[in-house]
Design a protein around this motif. Structure first.
Motif, short mmCIF file in Angstrom:
data_model
loop_
_atom_site.label_atom_id
_atom_site.label_comp_id
_atom_site.label_asym_id
_atom_site.label_seq_id
_atom_site.Cartn_x
_atom_site.Cartn_y
_atom_site.Cartn_z
N VAL A 42 0.83 -1.20 0.00
CA VAL A 42 0.00 0.00 0.00
C VAL A 42 0.87 1.25 0.00
N VAL A 43 1.89 1.27 0.84
CA VAL A 43 2.77 2.44 0.91
C VAL A 43 3.44 2.69 -0.44
N ARG A 44 3.93 1.63 -1.07
CA ARG A 44 4.59 1.78 -2.38
C ARG A 44 3.61 2.26 -3.44
N THR A 45 2.39 1.76 -3.40
CA THR A 45 1.41 2.04 -4.45
C THR A 45 0.75 3.41 -4.30
N HIS A 46 0.57 3.84 -3.07
CA HIS A 46 -0.23 5.04 -2.81
C HIS A 46 0.56 6.22 -2.28
N SER A 47 1.89 6.10 -2.24
CA SER A 47 2.68 7.24 -1.78
C SER A 47 4.12 7.08 -2.25
N ASP A 48 4.91 8.12 -2.01
CA ASP A 48 6.35 8.06 -2.26
C ASP A 48 7.12 7.92 -0.95
N ALA A 49 6.40 7.64 0.13
CA ALA A 49 7.00 7.63 1.46
C ALA A 49 7.89 6.41 1.67
N LEU A 50 8.82 6.56 2.61
CA LEU A 50 9.55 5.41 3.10
C LEU A 50 8.64 4.58 4.00
N PHE A 51 8.87 3.27 4.04
CA PHE A 51 8.13 2.40 4.95
C PHE A 51 9.11 1.87 5.98
N ILE A 52 8.90 2.26 7.23
CA ILE A 52 9.83 1.97 8.33
C ILE A 52 9.13 1.09 9.35
N VAL A 53 9.74 -0.05 9.67
CA VAL A 53 9.06 -1.10 10.43
C VAL A 53 9.82 -1.47 11.70
N ASP A 54 9.09 -1.47 12.80
CA ASP A 54 9.56 -1.98 14.09
C ASP A 54 9.30 -3.48 14.12
N GLY A 55 10.38 -4.27 14.03
CA GLY A 55 10.25 -5.72 14.11
C GLY A 55 10.83 -6.28 15.40
N VAL A 56 10.88 -5.45 16.45
CA VAL A 56 11.62 -5.79 17.66
C VAL A 56 11.13 -7.10 18.28
N SER A 57 9.82 -7.31 18.36
CA SER A 57 9.32 -8.48 19.10
C SER A 57 8.98 -9.67 18.20
N CYS A 58 9.54 -9.69 16.99
CA CYS A 58 9.21 -10.84 16.14
C CYS A 58 10.32 -11.29 15.19
N ILE A 59 11.20 -10.40 14.75
CA ILE A 59 12.23 -10.82 13.78
C ILE A 59 13.08 -11.92 14.41
N GLY A 60 13.27 -12.99 13.66
CA GLY A 60 13.90 -14.19 14.18
C GLY A 60 12.90 -15.29 14.44
N GLY A 61 11.60 -14.95 14.44
CA GLY A 61 10.56 -15.95 14.66
C GLY A 61 9.44 -15.90 13.65
N VAL A 62 9.49 -14.94 12.74
CA VAL A 62 8.45 -14.78 11.71
C VAL A 62 9.14 -14.49 10.38
N PRO A 63 8.41 -14.61 9.27
CA PRO A 63 9.01 -14.25 7.98
C PRO A 63 9.43 -12.78 7.98
N GLY A 64 10.61 -12.52 7.49
CA GLY A 64 11.09 -11.15 7.30
C GLY A 64 11.65 -11.05 5.90
N GLU A 65 10.94 -10.35 5.03
CA GLU A 65 11.36 -10.26 3.63
C GLU A 65 11.47 -8.79 3.25
N MET A 66 12.43 -8.15 3.84
CA MET A 66 12.60 -6.71 3.67
C MET A 66 12.69 -6.30 2.20
N ASP A 67 13.53 -6.97 1.44
CA ASP A 67 13.76 -6.55 0.06
C ASP A 67 12.55 -6.81 -0.82
N SER A 68 12.00 -8.01 -0.78
CA SER A 68 10.90 -8.35 -1.70
C SER A 68 9.59 -7.67 -1.31
N TRP A 69 9.40 -7.39 -0.03
CA TRP A 69 8.17 -6.71 0.39
C TRP A 69 8.26 -5.20 0.18
#
Length: 384
Positions: free
Chosen positions: A153-180
């Motif tokens: 949605v961010v890519r499609t509807h704006s020119d904004a950066l998308f900044i994500v807090d993954g503190v309580s999950c990275i290492g236990g859930v899918p993290g696909e920074m580049d492809s997402w």
């Protein structure tokens, strides 16, 4: 003294292999030996983020990395959107307001995730948004946001950066920074990463680096361009958390041995075990199945049971340590952490002790029902 059975959303238990690694003798952080080790170890974290970008290591708690993400990309007076679904989404709001950003707050009821349509409709009337901030996994409510969809949605509807807090999950859930299409992804050491507090991780897209180069917000300790410059030398600009980085290498050993996809599946399995166990005990859950986090479950007070006394009793008598609710949910829920160094056997142990505590409080239920329900989830998974 007995050791607490720590079922918190962070800090979380540390594997013995990791503890042993952190006991290594300290070396100079400018030595050739440590530079090589630093480079190798940081590269091994990349699959957890799903990125080819560098993983910068900051000697800090996760909040400092969130602040770094904000102040390196946005200047005072610029407009941002902050998606908040709980207490830690509000962290981003506070950081942004502290630095004089104009904040548009997309707020959801605690216990609910932000949907694609929520974000689309919110962005429609807004112009010149510099960044959209979101929490991947909301620690206070046990809710996981659909980050891949929100990134689109961010890519499609704006020119904004998308900044994500993954503190309580990275290492236990899918993290696909580049492809997402995530521009900055942050996590901390003390949750699914199976380490003590004191180290944060941040990765930055090429698009975000270009923005950072032109940013006007002053930063010293948290200046990401400085970290990037020193990273090229295999170092941090200040003294790194040497012992924790030793431990990080051991964490990578464990995840690589299990296989990261299997690590993700284990977290999903434990989530399902906890939720089915609570249903069998007739104890309410805060979130829907769709929004439920794989790393933490928010559980309502058992009917007729004083929650504060119950949680304290579990810790005092059975050494089972849960976290209470935060903010507006204090006294209404407790939080069962099942991330990092946690396995199905740990879930069965915790639910069994919960049942013992419920009996102590005169709560009416079929003894063993919660354990059986959780066990059935585990057995069904392993029969398939």
């Amino acid at each position: 003294m007995y050791q607490n059975i720590l079922r918190h959303p962070g800090p979380t238990p540390i594997p013995q292999k990791v503890q042993q690694a952190m006991n290594n003798n300290i070396v100079s952080h400018r030595s050739e030996e440590f530079v090589q080790f630093f480079r190798e170890t940081s590269n091994r974290v990349k699959p957890l983020f799903g990125t080819k970008q560098d993983i910068l290591l900051i000697p800090s708690g996760g909040t400092a990395a969130l602040e770094a993400a904000a102040i390196n990309t946005v200047s005072p007076g610029e407009e941002v959107v902050v998606i908040t679904i709980g207490a830690f989404g509000d962290y981003f709001v506070s950081i942004c307001e502290k630095y004089g950003f104009k904040v548009h707050k997309l707020e959801k009821e605690w216990g609910q995730a932000c949907t694609e349509d929520d974000l689309i409709q919110f962005l429609k009337p807004l112009k010149n948004i510099k960044a959209v901030f979101a929490t991947y996994n909301e620690t206070s409510t046990g809710v996981i946001n659909p980050i891949e969809k929100l990134a689109n949605v961010v890519r499609t509807h704006s020119d904004a950066l998308f900044i994500v807090d993954g503190v309580s999950c990275i290492g236990g859930v899918p993290g696909e920074m580049d492809s997402w299409g995530i521009d900055i992804l942050v996590t901390g050491s003390q949750k699914a990463m199976m380490l003590p507090p004191g180290l944060s991780f941040i990765s930055v897209s090429e698009k975000a680096w270009k923005v950072i180069e032109n940013n006007q917000t002053p930063a010293y300790y948290l200046n990401l361009l400085t970290y990037l410059e020193w990273f090229a030398k295999g170092m941090t600009p200040n003294t790194p958390a040497i012992s924790i980085i030793y431990g990080l290498s051991a964490v990578c050993d464990l995840i690589e041995a299990e296989g990261f996809q299997q690590t993700i599946e284990r977290h999903q399995l434990m989530k399902n075990m906890v939720r089915e166990g609570m249903r069998a005990l007739r104890i309410g859950l805060l979130t829907s199945e769709e929004d439920a986090s794989p790393t933490i479950t928010a559980i309502r007070a058992p009917e007729g049971v004083d929650l504060g006394k119950y949680i304290g009793h579990l810790k005092q008598k059975y050494y089972l340590d849960f976290a209470g609710g935060l903010g507006k949910l204090q006294g209404e829920i407790f939080r069962f952490g099942h991330m990092g160094y946690c396995f199905p056997s740990d879930i069965l142990e915790a639910i069994s002790l919960m049942e013992a505590g419920l009996q102590d409080f005169g709560y009416s239920f079929e003894a063993g029902a919660g354990v059986k329900a959780a066990q059935d989830v585990f057995l069904t998974k392993h029969r398939n």
